[in-house]
Motif scaffolding. Sequence first.
Motif, short mmCIF file in Angstrom:
data_model
loop_
_atom_site.label_atom_id
_atom_site.label_comp_id
_atom_site.label_asym_id
_atom_site.label_seq_id
_atom_site.Cartn_x
_atom_site.Cartn_y
_atom_site.Cartn_z
N LEU A 127 -5.88 -1.39 13.04
CA LEU A 127 -5.89 -2.45 14.06
C LEU A 127 -5.09 -3.67 13.60
N GLY A 128 -5.25 -3.97 12.30
CA GLY A 128 -4.52 -5.11 11.73
C GLY A 128 -3.02 -4.90 11.86
N ILE A 129 -2.57 -3.71 11.58
CA ILE A 129 -1.13 -3.42 11.66
C ILE A 129 -0.65 -3.53 13.10
N ILE A 130 -1.45 -2.96 14.00
CA ILE A 130 -1.04 -3.01 15.42
C ILE A 130 -0.96 -4.47 15.89
N THR A 131 -1.98 -5.27 15.52
CA THR A 131 -1.98 -6.67 15.95
C THR A 131 -0.77 -7.41 15.39
N MET A 173 -6.32 6.45 7.35
CA MET A 173 -6.21 4.98 7.31
C MET A 173 -7.44 4.37 7.98
N PRO A 174 -8.10 3.39 7.33
CA PRO A 174 -9.29 2.80 7.96
C PRO A 174 -8.91 2.14 9.30
N THR A 175 -9.86 2.21 10.24
CA THR A 175 -9.59 1.66 11.58
C THR A 175 -9.21 0.19 11.52
N ALA A 176 -9.92 -0.58 10.66
CA ALA A 176 -9.64 -2.02 10.60
C ALA A 176 -8.19 -2.27 10.19
N LEU A 177 -7.74 -1.50 9.21
CA LEU A 177 -6.36 -1.67 8.74
C LEU A 177 -5.37 -1.31 9.85
#
Length: 108
Positions: free
Chosen positions: A7-11, A1-5
Amino acid sequence: MPTALRLGIITTCLLLAACGPKDPARMKSGEELYDYYCRSCHVERNLGARLERLPSDRAQLKPHELVLMIRHDYTQPSRHPDIRLPQLSPEQADAVAQYAYKLRHQGN
Ligand code: HEC
């Protein structure tokens, strides 16, 4: 999973946890507890959100009796339907009982 995605999920999860409906287990004030556990049924039964339409000839449970009703299903001598909320702590039961008692004794 790309890091940006990721991070988006965590946020998103964090935001949902912070802004979501308040966990009733953490509620402390009688008003908050009343609004969560009691209000809608009183509205549905046409008693008024603040019990203002409750006929005045009805039994009037004392705060300690309301606590028994809330925690142990004791409803005598009122006609209150059985509600049992053993998940409330003694402090929460006391707060909501005091609040409902006050409502009951205001202006009706
Ligand atoms: C399942 C629906 C329902 C729920 C949930 C409910 N009530 Fe009631 N409540 C009633 C009804 C019906 C009456 C009217 C009883 C009567 O006609 O004597 C009433 C009346 C009352 C009265 C006035 C009568 C008295 O004995 O003084 C109080 C105070 C009261 N409710 C407190 C509460 C509190 C506090 C909660 C939440 C912890 C709660 N109720 C939750 C249905 C409900």
